[in-house]
Structures are given as structure tokens and as C-alpha cells.
Design a protein around this motif. Structure first.
Motif, PDB file in Angstrom:
ATOM      1  N   GLY A   1       0.643  -1.145  -0.103  1.00 59.20           N
ATOM      2  CA  GLY A   1       0.089   0.029   0.101  1.00 59.20           C
ATOM      3  C   GLY A   1       0.901   1.405   0.067  1.00 59.20           C
ATOM      4  N   LYS A   2       2.130   1.031  -0.440  1.00 61.61           N
ATOM      5  CA  LYS A   2       3.066   2.564  -0.332  1.00 61.61           C
ATOM      6  C   LYS A   2       2.572   3.384  -1.228  1.00 61.61           C
ATOM      7  CE  LYS A   2       7.031   1.418  -2.095  1.00 61.61           C
ATOM      8  NZ  LYS A   2       8.232   0.892  -2.404  1.00 61.61           N
ATOM      9  N   SER A   3       2.264   3.117  -2.425  1.00 61.63           N
ATOM     10  CA  SER A   3       1.916   4.119  -3.565  1.00 61.63           C
ATOM     11  C   SER A   3       0.746   5.157  -2.929  1.00 61.63           C
ATOM     12  CB  SER A   3       1.608   3.589  -5.094  1.00 61.63           C
ATOM     13  OG  SER A   3       2.730   2.944  -5.216  1.00 61.63           O
TER      14      SER A   3
ATOM     15  N   PRO B   1       5.895   0.163 -19.115  1.00 61.58           N
ATOM     16  CA  PRO B   1       4.916   0.738 -18.490  1.00 61.58           C
ATOM     17  C   PRO B   1       3.612  -0.046 -18.201  1.00 61.58           C
ATOM     18  CG  PRO B   1       5.482   2.205 -20.389  1.00 61.58           C
ATOM     19  CD  PRO B   1       6.310   1.056 -20.430  1.00 61.58           C
ATOM     20  N   ARG B   2       2.757  -0.122 -17.085  1.00 62.67           N
ATOM     21  CA  ARG B   2       1.825  -1.029 -16.840  1.00 62.67           C
ATOM     22  C   ARG B   2       0.581   0.016 -17.457  1.00 62.67           C
ATOM     23  NH1 ARG B   2       3.477  -1.755 -10.828  1.00 62.67           N
ATOM     24  NH2 ARG B   2       4.943  -3.494 -11.022  1.00 62.67           N
ATOM     25  N   PRO B   3      -0.603  -0.821 -17.571  1.00 61.34           N
ATOM     26  CA  PRO B   3      -1.708   0.004 -18.123  1.00 61.34           C
ATOM     27  C   PRO B   3      -2.035   1.074 -17.224  1.00 61.34           C
ATOM     28  CG  PRO B   3      -2.127  -2.316 -18.182  1.00 61.34           C
ATOM     29  CD  PRO B   3      -0.763  -2.309 -17.449  1.00 61.34           C
TER      30      PRO B   3
ATOM     31  N   GLU C   1      19.177  -2.766  -9.233  1.00 66.46           N
ATOM     32  CA  GLU C   1      18.578  -3.846 -10.265  1.00 66.46           C
ATOM     33  C   GLU C   1      17.608  -4.574  -9.333  1.00 66.46           C
ATOM     34  OE1 GLU C   1      20.981  -5.672 -13.024  1.00 66.46           O
ATOM     35  OE2 GLU C   1      19.022  -6.567 -14.075  1.00 66.46           O
ATOM     36  N   VAL C   2      16.064  -4.389  -9.341  1.00 64.85           N
ATOM     37  CA  VAL C   2      14.905  -5.081  -8.824  1.00 64.85           C
ATOM     38  C   VAL C   2      14.075  -5.483  -9.768  1.00 64.85           C
ATOM     39  CG1 VAL C   2      13.301  -4.251  -7.309  1.00 64.85           C
ATOM     40  CG2 VAL C   2      15.143  -2.578  -7.498  1.00 64.85           C
ATOM     41  N   PHE C   3      13.814  -7.024  -9.539  1.00 63.93           N
ATOM     42  CA  PHE C   3      12.986  -7.902 -10.318  1.00 63.93           C
ATOM     43  C   PHE C   3      13.520  -7.680 -11.717  1.00 63.93           C
ATOM     44  CE2 PHE C   3       9.685  -5.917  -7.418  1.00 63.93           C
ATOM     45  CZ  PHE C   3       9.692  -7.023  -6.359  1.00 63.93           C
TER      46      PHE C   3
ATOM     47  N   LEU D   1      11.301   9.369  -1.345  1.00 65.87           N
ATOM     48  CA  LEU D   1      11.896   8.316  -2.305  1.00 65.87           C
ATOM     49  C   LEU D   1      11.042   7.103  -2.401  1.00 65.87           C
ATOM     50  CD1 LEU D   1      15.738   8.900  -1.946  1.00 65.87           C
ATOM     51  CD2 LEU D   1      14.168  10.095  -3.655  1.00 65.87           C
ATOM     52  N   ASP D   2      10.228   6.598  -3.371  1.00 69.88           N
ATOM     53  CA  ASP D   2       9.859   5.296  -3.239  1.00 69.88           C
ATOM     54  C   ASP D   2      10.591   4.246  -3.852  1.00 69.88           C
ATOM     55  OD1 ASP D   2       8.403   2.967  -4.084  1.00 69.88           O
ATOM     56  OD2 ASP D   2       6.512   4.269  -4.718  1.00 69.88           O
ATOM     57  N   ILE D   3      11.531   3.801  -3.062  1.00 67.38           N
ATOM     58  CA  ILE D   3      12.691   2.933  -3.600  1.00 67.38           C
ATOM     59  C   ILE D   3      12.730   1.478  -2.628  1.00 67.38           C
ATOM     60  CG2 ILE D   3      13.898   4.970  -4.476  1.00 67.38           C
ATOM     61  CD1 ILE D   3      15.690   4.836  -1.861  1.00 67.38           C
ATOM     62  N   ASP D   4      13.481   0.813  -3.250  1.00 73.47           N
ATOM     63  CA  ASP D   4      13.790  -0.560  -2.501  1.00 73.47           C
ATOM     64  C   ASP D   4      14.974  -0.404  -1.533  1.00 73.47           C
ATOM     65  OD1 ASP D   4      16.185  -0.684  -4.175  1.00 73.47           O
ATOM     66  OD2 ASP D   4      16.056  -2.855  -4.098  1.00 73.47           O
ATOM     67  N   TRP D   5      15.048  -1.595  -0.846  1.00 76.24           N
ATOM     68  CA  TRP D   5      16.292  -1.620   0.300  1.00 76.24           C
ATOM     69  C   TRP D   5      17.656  -1.449  -0.281  1.00 76.24           C
ATOM     70  CZ3 TRP D   5      20.258  -5.091   0.562  1.00 76.24           C
ATOM     71  CH2 TRP D   5      20.115  -6.360  -0.525  1.00 76.24           C
ATOM     72  N   GLN D   6      17.822  -1.750  -1.276  1.00 81.45           N
ATOM     73  CA  GLN D   6      19.235  -1.538  -1.757  1.00 81.45           C
ATOM     74  C   GLN D   6      19.628  -0.071  -2.087  1.00 81.45           C
ATOM     75  OE1 GLN D   6      20.169  -4.773  -5.093  1.00 81.45           O
ATOM     76  NE2 GLN D   6      17.932  -4.580  -5.241  1.00 81.45           N
ATOM     77  N   GLY D   7      18.387   0.302  -2.583  1.00 79.36           N
ATOM     78  CA  GLY D   7      18.576   2.165  -2.780  1.00 79.36           C
ATOM     79  C   GLY D   7      18.448   2.444  -1.640  1.00 79.36           C
ATOM     80  N   ALA D   8      17.882   2.217  -0.504  1.00 78.51           N
ATOM     81  CA  ALA D   8      17.757   2.795   0.585  1.00 78.51           C
ATOM     82  C   ALA D   8      19.206   2.810   1.323  1.00 78.51           C
ATOM     83  CB  ALA D   8      16.659   2.128   1.614  1.00 78.51           C
TER      84      ALA D   8
HETATM   85  P1  5GP Z   1       7.400  -1.194  -9.349  1.00 81.02           P
HETATM   86  O1  5GP Z   1       8.066  -1.900 -10.661  1.00 81.02           O
HETATM   87  O2  5GP Z   1       6.415  -2.188  -8.535  1.00 81.02           O
HETATM   88  O3  5GP Z   1       6.877   0.060  -9.618  1.00 81.02           O
HETATM   89  O4  5GP Z   1       8.569  -1.049  -8.299  1.00 81.02           O
HETATM   90  C1  5GP Z   1       9.283  -2.265  -7.981  1.00 81.02           C
HETATM   91  C2  5GP Z   1      10.195  -1.849  -6.927  1.00 81.02           C
HETATM   92  O5  5GP Z   1      11.424  -1.061  -7.417  1.00 81.02           O
HETATM   93  C3  5GP Z   1       9.515  -1.178  -5.655  1.00 81.02           C
HETATM   94  O6  5GP Z   1      10.126  -1.709  -4.575  1.00 81.02           O
HETATM   95  C4  5GP Z   1      10.024   0.166  -5.808  1.00 81.02           C
HETATM   96  O7  5GP Z   1      10.076   0.917  -4.632  1.00 81.02           O
HETATM   97  C5  5GP Z   1      11.310   0.103  -6.145  1.00 81.02           C
HETATM   98  N1  5GP Z   1      11.935   1.148  -6.864  1.00 81.02           N
HETATM   99  C6  5GP Z   1      11.187   2.190  -7.683  1.00 81.02           C
HETATM  100  N2  5GP Z   1      11.932   3.107  -7.938  1.00 81.02           N
HETATM  101  C7  5GP Z   1      13.310   3.097  -7.523  1.00 81.02           C
HETATM  102  C8  5GP Z   1      14.387   3.800  -7.532  1.00 81.02           C
HETATM  103  O8  5GP Z   1      14.547   4.915  -8.222  1.00 81.02           O
HETATM  104  N3  5GP Z   1      15.561   2.853  -7.099  1.00 81.02           N
HETATM  105  C9  5GP Z   1      15.381   1.939  -6.236  1.00 81.02           C
HETATM  106  N4  5GP Z   1      16.504   1.651  -5.654  1.00 81.02           N
HETATM  107  N5  5GP Z   1      14.268   1.269  -6.069  1.00 81.02           N
HETATM  108  C10 5GP Z   1      13.237   1.833  -6.725  1.00 81.02           C
END
Ligand code: 5GP
Length: 213
Positions: free
Chosen positions: A18-20, A49-51, A81-83, A106-113
Motif C-alpha cells: 500500500g506504499k503508493s 509501463p503498466r496500463p 536492479e529490482v525484479f 523516495l519510493d525505492i527498494d532496500w538496496q537504494g535505501a
Molecule cells: P514497481 O515496478 O512495482 O513500480 O517497483 C518495483 C520496486 O522498485 C519497488 O520496491 C520500488 O520501490 C522500487 N523502486 C522504484 N523506483 C526505484 C528507484 O529509483 N530506486 C530503487 N532502488 N528502487 C526503486
């Protein structure tokens, strides 16, 4: 490096927590929009991009080649790199926005954090957990934007993402949306009142209060 007048926040969570929705609700909250301006950072990504997703609004959608060129130019504040796709935060945009006194989320993953915390230790890291695993699964399925195989993969990735919760300053369990939003707002308000921020904001007042005259 400190974040100048604006505060930097990281919001991390597994997909479906529910982050977004929380970020969107927080940013549209009145009446503090004028006095406490805030923005969510728009990341670059190589995923499709998703729909309904709009380039420049949800993400800057770029090719892998373009992203790698930006890495070469050191254009990213952080990237990961995520997924199987690259995601990154623009360095210049973050620096300029914070400099203007605007709070950035910033809506980012743990690596970016991790990268951001190393660069800017006064960043406030918040991790959002779902109330249960079945609830997380249900939220992912309700989205209906990804195939079943993608959802299964994301459930597995969610466990891996959640295992990093303790690296963050705050943890929220998003059971009841409005209560979580209230808690999130409290964290943001408290962060703004930290001594270093208040010193920068009220330097003239503090100087006059402490002067001998
Ligand atoms: P989604 O593809 O569902 O939008 O995002 C997948 C994951 O990538 C989420 O955990 C999101 O927070 C993370 N993400 C989105 N933007 C960034 C970014 O700029 N940097 C990093 N490290 N993760 C991101």
C-alpha cells in the motif's frame, strides 16, 4: 552531505503493502501543502509501463542502454536492479529540490535505501509492512495488472524485501489505511522538527535569542 532545508524520506515496502496509495494521500494532504511543500521523486526505470502509467509521471521509462549511459554519467543518486529491471533516482533533481526547501519522498527498494543512507545519513527511512501474508497476496491479485506468474514471483521477492525492515528508522504495519496515514504524517512532522533542521530554519531567531544584548 546533509539534505539542506528540505527533508529526505525513504519509503520502502514489498509490492502490495500500500506504499503508493500512502504516498499519494500524504502528498495531497491539506492544509500544509503551501507551508511544507513536498514532492515524490519520479524514478527512471527500464521496466515496461503498466496500463495507465504515464511517462514522466509514474516513472521516466527508458531503455536499458539509456539507463546504462546515465550510470556512466553518474546521473543517479542511487540505483539498483529490482525484479530484473533497473530503477534509479536522478541526482540533480533530488539535490535541487532539497535545496529549494522542498521535502522529497523516495519510493525505492532496500538496496537504494542503503545507498541513500550512506550518502545522506540524516535521511528518514520508513518501512511499510502488510498486516498479513494472505492480505499481501490478495492485494497483489486485486491489482490485476500483472500475470499470475509475476504475482508468484513478487510474493517471493516480498519476503526478501521485508527481511530488510530493521535497516529503517520506522516501521508501519498498514492494516487500517487512515491510521497508517496518520502515523506516517506524525513521522514526517517530527522529522521536520529535528534540531539540525530547526537550527537551519530559525538561525536568525536563535542568534538573536542567544545574543548578549
Ligand atoms: P514497481 O515496478 O512495482 O513500480 O517497483 C518495483 C520496486 O522498485 C519497488 O520496491 C520500488 O520501490 C522500487 N523502486 C522504484 N523506483 C526505484 C528507484 O529509483 N530506486 C530503487 N532502488 N528502487 C526503486
Amino acid at each position: 552531505m546533509t539534505s539542506k532545508l528540505g527533508n529526505l524520506f525513504i519509503l520502502a515496502a514489498p509490492s502490495g503493502a500500500g506504499k503508493s496509495s500512502l504516498i499519494k494521500a500524504l502528498l495531497s494532504r491539506e492544509p500544509d501543502a503551501q507551508s511544507n511543500p513536498k514532492q515524490v521523486s519520479v524514478s527512471h526505470t527500464t521496466r515496461a509501463p503498466r496500463p495507465g502509467e504515464v511517462d514522466g509521471e509514474h516513472y521516466h521509462f527508458v531503455s536499458r542502454e539509456a539507463f546504462e549511459a546515465l550510470i556512466e554519467q553518474q546521473a543517479f543518486f542511487e540505483y539498483a536492479e529490482v525484479f530484473g529491471n533497473y530503477y534509479g533516482t536522478s541526482r540533480i533533481t533530488i539535490e535541487q529540490t532539497l535545496h529549494r526547501g522542498i521535502d522529497v519522498f523516495l519510493d525505492i527498494d532496500w538496496q537504494g535505501a542503503r545507498q541513500v543512507k550512506a550518502l545522506m545519513p540524516d535521511t528518514c527511512g520508513i518501512f511499510i509492512l502488510p498486516p498479513s501474508k494472505p492480505c499481501l497476496q490478495e492485494r497483489l491479485e486485486k491489482r490485476g495488472q500483472d500475470e499470475q506468474s509475476v504475482i508468484a514471483k513478487r510474493m517471493a521477492e516480498a519476503v526478501s524485501e521485508m527481511s530488510h525492515y530493521s535497516e529503517f528508522d520506522y516501521v508501519l504495519v498498514n492494516d487500517e489505511f487512515s491510521a497508517t496515514l496518520q502515523d506516517l504524517n506524525s513521522i514526517v512532522e517530527a522529522q521536520r522538527l529535528r534540531t539540525a533542521k530547526q537550527q537551519a530554519r530559525h538561525q536568525l531567531l536563535i542568534d538573536s535569542l542567544l545574543s548578549a544584548e
